[in-house]
Design a protein around this motif. Structure first.
Motif, PDB file in Angstrom:
ATOM      1  N   ARG A 113      46.627  26.504  60.154  1.00  0.00           N
ATOM      2  CA  ARG A 113      46.580  25.422  61.132  1.00  0.00           C
ATOM      3  C   ARG A 113      46.090  24.119  60.498  1.00  0.00           C
ATOM      4  NH1 ARG A 113      42.438  26.179  63.814  1.00  0.00           N
ATOM      5  NH2 ARG A 113      43.007  28.018  64.962  1.00  0.00           N
ATOM      6  N   ASP A 114      45.120  24.248  59.599  1.00  0.00           N
ATOM      7  CA  ASP A 114      44.565  23.037  58.978  1.00  0.00           C
ATOM      8  C   ASP A 114      45.597  22.273  58.156  1.00  0.00           C
ATOM      9  OD1 ASP A 114      42.238  23.592  60.132  1.00  0.00           O
ATOM     10  OD2 ASP A 114      41.130  24.096  58.312  1.00  0.00           O
ATOM     11  N   GLU A 161      37.186  32.331  65.773  1.00  0.00           N
ATOM     12  CA  GLU A 161      38.648  32.328  65.626  1.00  0.00           C
ATOM     13  C   GLU A 161      39.333  32.181  66.980  1.00  0.00           C
ATOM     14  OE1 GLU A 161      39.151  34.775  61.465  1.00  0.00           O
ATOM     15  OE2 GLU A 161      39.331  35.818  63.356  1.00  0.00           O
ATOM     16  N   PHE A 214      45.366  18.729  63.295  1.00  0.00           N
ATOM     17  CA  PHE A 214      44.140  17.965  63.086  1.00  0.00           C
ATOM     18  C   PHE A 214      44.284  16.930  61.972  1.00  0.00           C
ATOM     19  CE2 PHE A 214      41.988  21.927  64.762  1.00  0.00           C
ATOM     20  CZ  PHE A 214      41.844  21.404  66.025  1.00  0.00           C
ATOM     21  N   ALA A 274      44.734  30.471  62.188  1.00  0.00           N
ATOM     22  CA  ALA A 274      43.799  30.863  61.130  1.00  0.00           C
ATOM     23  C   ALA A 274      44.399  32.095  60.452  1.00  0.00           C
ATOM     24  CB  ALA A 274      42.449  31.189  61.732  1.00  0.00           C
ATOM     25  N   ALA A 308      42.803  35.777  60.909  1.00  0.00           N
ATOM     26  CA  ALA A 308      42.833  36.247  62.295  1.00  0.00           C
ATOM     27  C   ALA A 308      44.260  36.583  62.709  1.00  0.00           C
ATOM     28  CB  ALA A 308      42.256  35.171  63.210  1.00  0.00           C
ATOM     29  N   ARG A 347      37.678  43.185  57.353  1.00  0.00           N
ATOM     30  CA  ARG A 347      37.767  43.269  58.811  1.00  0.00           C
ATOM     31  C   ARG A 347      38.877  44.153  59.338  1.00  0.00           C
ATOM     32  NH1 ARG A 347      38.411  37.210  60.150  1.00  0.00           N
ATOM     33  NH2 ARG A 347      38.637  38.002  62.248  1.00  0.00           N
ATOM     34  N   ASP A 397      39.571  28.895  67.926  1.00  0.00           N
ATOM     35  CA  ASP A 397      40.329  28.110  66.932  1.00  0.00           C
ATOM     36  C   ASP A 397      39.417  27.160  66.177  1.00  0.00           C
ATOM     37  OD1 ASP A 397      42.722  29.324  67.246  1.00  0.00           O
ATOM     38  OD2 ASP A 397      43.481  27.911  68.715  1.00  0.00           O
ATOM     39  N   PHE A 398      38.266  27.667  65.843  1.00  0.00           N
ATOM     40  CA  PHE A 398      37.268  26.866  65.142  1.00  0.00           C
ATOM     41  C   PHE A 398      37.664  26.727  63.676  1.00  0.00           C
ATOM     42  CE2 PHE A 398      33.466  26.430  62.611  1.00  0.00           C
ATOM     43  CZ  PHE A 398      32.668  25.570  63.331  1.00  0.00           C
ATOM     44  N   THR A 399      37.689  25.492  63.182  1.00  0.00           N
ATOM     45  CA  THR A 399      37.862  25.295  61.742  1.00  0.00           C
ATOM     46  C   THR A 399      36.893  24.195  61.306  1.00  0.00           C
ATOM     47  OG1 THR A 399      39.442  23.495  61.687  1.00  0.00           O
ATOM     48  CG2 THR A 399      40.354  25.703  61.968  1.00  0.00           C
ATOM     49  N   TRP A 400      36.652  24.140  60.022  1.00  0.00           N
ATOM     50  CA  TRP A 400      35.721  23.126  59.514  1.00  0.00           C
ATOM     51  C   TRP A 400      36.398  21.787  59.331  1.00  0.00           C
ATOM     52  CZ3 TRP A 400      30.971  24.194  60.140  1.00  0.00           C
ATOM     53  CH2 TRP A 400      30.521  25.526  60.070  1.00  0.00           C
ATOM     54  N   PHE A 401      37.699  21.768  59.448  1.00  0.00           N
ATOM     55  CA  PHE A 401      38.419  20.551  59.095  1.00  0.00           C
ATOM     56  C   PHE A 401      37.953  19.314  59.874  1.00  0.00           C
ATOM     57  CE2 PHE A 401      41.869  17.541  58.855  1.00  0.00           C
ATOM     58  CZ  PHE A 401      42.111  17.524  57.497  1.00  0.00           C
TER      59      PHE A 401
END
Lengths: 520, 295
Positions: free
Chosen positions: B42-43, A357, B47, B91, B94, B133, A360-364
């Motif tokens: 964000r997605d 996180e 991106f 995210a 988070a 979490r 800023d890791f995403t699978w997109f």
């Protein structure tokens, strides 16, 4: 591991299970029986007899067609040029939709990719039946699947490594970051290195006013040029590796890479120094306090080593072949893919969600690549077959025009800058094979290309990797870096602004120098 | 334990405002500040394949969220409560946890995902992830829910959620804290049900005498809990159950007429927590009642 992380795992596991079911272990063929018949050989050697064990479907009513090494018809000489239209449309969609209808593209790019794939595949299957099916299975199993698996594993593993702490972006520090990224890119992929360093790079320079040129040079060096030394660095080189180019052959590009990187780094340093002194000339006092740098998630370097090892092993051993849907692939290639998946899964399981996180890791981004490339790979089948037919195909005029290494460097490069560099590389790789070794099986021709026509392969490899930096669409990480930079408040140039202000001014002169030194 | 600052995260789904209003009843129990939070994933805006960030969309989504929050605050019009807004991109999980920490929230409120057109009980994996979490109590609000019970399809609206909480305890430290949390709602609570389930696994290979001893011990602990609750001036009702833990808690909540389930988040086994889901998460997932999980 996060629960949201289950989806890609389940997706991958499904692929593995389906491929496992489809595999026919009974048709294992000893490697010594395969010496003349490469798994990647759908080349144009009509003198070779049909392979008895392939078991793939024979086309009906195609007696007039040439037969390839596996007994399937060779479609290259007969396919019309317009059969490449879906490929062109696919690439045009990638270039234009994001500019003209970004929201539509964001939500429907997978459907667009599927649509173009269907416009090629459906008539292709209707007309050429079994042969067409073989070609589609072949490109999916031999090229697409390993390509995506490698990208996925590198992306997943590098996304688990986080550089924490405060760096202050002085010209020297920035040059150091860019140099480090350039060096890392060949070993963890341009995507991996870019994702690892872009955020610390942006954080380090968040007190600076003019940051745009920094990100552009980051794209040049880390997201592109740096990835030229190994097949891990950039997808085109990995495709070359899949087609028989040995793992360390790409180290031949080192002098070219050092020339371009050196030039760009020197230019960058003076540019950065100019802006640094023009702005404040020093790091602000309240910004000077430093938190020590710290790499978190470093155990992922073990998995990175595992990926490199798996790729290396698959290139060095021959454990025979297995027939999957009529496509012969080396057992070592399946094992490699399995190991790559395992490395990615280990990384996911052992890396805390917080690290991903913070990154800023995403699978997109990887899902995007998977969707787009399935369309690209399927639609480019006719182009590849026609190019492979060399002077016998309908692209003879292009093949005949591309003769000297300098042509390969600039034409592969020019197309890579605006189209995707992976299929472009494959196209000209096949052009070189078709031009120099027409009718020869790929397994025999590639070693000759690597030794006898070394300059040609250097030109194609360097062109495909270097020119990926010429535009935002030249290489997958370019846009990811742009998005991250914009998100962090760094204004980035438009699509054409990037080309006019940076590519033409800094990149092309550097490539011209490389041309004069190495390709004339 | 006190609930003075609340982080209410919403994705602006249907009935989110009703859900907020029910939660605000906590004012009687000392609630002072409400942070209205919305995270733009964000997605959804970044991106874009080869297209960069959708800046216009970000602007529009931010503005829409701000206007909605303003409208909510105006409609509630409660001068005794402090309302603030946080609209961020990132995210979601988070960001929710980050905002809760930054705001020093005493409780996070998250909604569930609607599965179909029918309001069936369904909790998205993102919400479960927040439950796992968070270091502060998390309330999963479920304003209107359709659920299956004994072959019937029923609809339930949870309006008075603090009235009859059912405290499901396994005697662990988080359960202990769950008791404290339930007591903190005192002014709103009419009666607290306390339940403990002797799970099938625990009693499976035991002889009858050993089971009886376990029952006696559990009843003693239940009585202790109830005495503590009654000492605080609230009615308490003990319930001992046997069988499958999750099913028993769900059944108990219905038999007792609970309005809320309060549980400690035990987090016994890492693998089970993440892949199979612990008891608390299963209850949160399956119950038609709001569930408050205390870490």
């Amino acid at each position: 591991m996060s629960t949201p992380g289950r989806r890609p795992i389940v997706f991958l596991l499904w692929i593995v299970v389906i491929l496992f079911i489809l595999a026919q272990p009974a048709v294992l063929v000893a490697s010594d029986q395969q010496q003349n018949i490469s798994i990647d050989d759908f080349a144009v050697d009509s003198s070779l007899e049909s392979h008895p064990a392939t078991g793939h479907m024979e086309p009906e009513g195609e007696a007039t067609l040439h037969e390839g090494a596996h007994g399937h018809a060779d479609l290259g000489p007969i396919l019309p040029l317009w059969s490449c239209v879906p490929f062109a449309c696919m690439l045009l969609s990638i270039a234009l939709f994001p500019l003209l209808a970004p929201e539509f593209w964001h939500h429907h790019f997978g459907k667009v990719s599927g649509f173009w794939a269907a416009t090629m595949a459906v008539p292709f299957l209707f007309v050429y039946k079994g042969t067409a099916m073989y070609e589609i299975f072949h490109i999916l199993l031999a090229d697409y699947v390993p390509f995506i698996i490698l990208l996925w594993s590198l992306y997943t593993v590098s996304g688990g490594i986080l550089l924490k702490g405060s760096l202050r972006g002085t010209p020297l520090v920035n040059v150091a970051i860019l140099t480090l990224g350039t060096l890392l890119a060949s070993w963890m992929g341009t995507t991996g290195a870019a994702m690892l360093l872009i955020r610390p790079f942006l954080r380090a320079n968040n007190y600076r006013k003019n940051r745009t040129f920094m990100v552009v040079f980051f794209i040049f060096l880390v997201a592109n040029v740096g990835g030229s030394l190994t097949p891990l660095g950039d997808p085109p080189l990995f495709l070359g590796f899949l087609h028989g180019v040995s793992f360390f052959w790409t180290m031949h590009i080192l002098p070219h890479m050092l020339t371009v990187s050196g030039l760009l780094l020197v230019v960058y340093f003076f540019l950065d120094r100019y802006h640094f002194h023009r702005e404040a000339g020093r790091v602000p006092a309240d910004e000077a306090e430093k938190t020590p740098l710290k790499l978190v998630g470093i155990h992922n370097f073990i998995f990175l080593g595992g990926i490199i090892g798996a790729v290396l092993i698959s290139g060095m051993v021959d454990w025979g072949h297995v027939n999957v849907l009529g496509v012969h692939r080396g057992i070592q290639d399946w094992v490699r893919d399995g190991l790559l998946i395992a490395m990615g899964l280990f990384s996911m399981v052992t890396t805390s969600l917080e690290i991903r996180e913070d990154n800023d890791f995403t699978w997109f981004p990887i899902i995007e690549v998977a969707y787009l490339f399935v369309g690209i790979f399927i639609t480019m089948i006719p182009c590849l077959l026609i190019l492979k037919a060399g002077a016998h195909g309908h692209l003879a005029f292009l093949i005949n025009a591309v003769k000297a290494p300098v042509h390969y460097f600039w034409i592969t490069g020019a197309l890579s800058g605006f189209l995707d560099n992976a299929p472009t590389y494959l196209t000209f790789f096949n052009t070189a094979l078709g031009s120099h070794y027409p009718g020869m099986a790929e397994a025999q021709a590639v070693p000759l290309l690597m030794t006898e026509k070394i300059l040609y392969l250097e030109a194609i490899s360097a062109g495909a990797v270097f020119f990926g930096a010429c535009s935002y669409i030249g290489n997958a990480p370019n846009f990811m870096v742009r998005s991250i930079a914009e998100e962090a408040g760094t204004p980035m140039p438009s699509f054409f602004g990037y080309i006019l202000k940076y590519t033409l001014v800094f990149l092309l002169p550097a490539f011209a120098v490389v041309t004069f030194i190495f390709f004339f | 334990m006190r609930f003075e600052t609340l982080l209410f995260h919403t994705r602006f789904r249907e009935l989110a405002f009703n859900s907020l209003k029910t939660v605000l009843q906590l004012k009687t129990a000392g609630l002072k500040k409400v942070v209205l939070a919305h995270v733009i994933p964000r997605d959804d805006v970044a991106f874009v394949p080869y297209g960069g960030t959708l800046k216009a969309d970000i602007k529009r989504l931010r503005e829409e969220a701000r206007v909605t929050f303003d409208d909510w605050i105006q409609t509630i019009a409660d001068s005794q409560l402090i309302f603030t807004q946080r609209i961020e991109i990132g995210a979601p999980n988070a960001k929710i946890l980050e905002m809760a920490e930054a705001e020093k929230a005493d409780m996070i409120v998250v909604g569930r995902k609607k599965r179909t057109l029918m309001e069936k009980v369904y909790v998205g994996t993102h919400v479960l992830d927040v439950l796992r979490r968070s270091t502060v109590p998390v309330l999963m609000s479920k304003y209107m829910v359709q659920y299956e019970w004994q072959g019937e399809s029923l609809m339930r609206t949870n309006e008075q959620i603090w009235k009859r909480p059912l405290l499901a305890s396994d005697w662990s430290d988080p359960s202990r804290r769950a008791l404290d949390a339930t007591l903190a709602m005192k002014p709103l609570v009419e009666k607290i049900g306390v339940t403990h389930v002797l799970g099938r696994r625990r009693t499976k290979n035991l002889e009858a005498a050993a089971v009886q001893r376990l029952e006696a011990e559990s009843e003693r602990r239940l009585r202790d809990y109830c005495q503590e609750i009654e000492a605080a001036g609230i009615q308490a009702e003990p319930h001992l159950a046997m069988g499958r833990t999750v099913e028993a808690i769900l059944k108990m909540s219905r038999d007792y007429g609970a309005t809320l389930i309060v549980m400690g988040r035990t987090g016994k086994d890492w693998f089970q927590e993440y892949w199979l889901g612990g008891v608390s998460h299963r209850v949160a997932e399956l119950s038609e009642l709001p569930v408050l999980l205390i870490p």
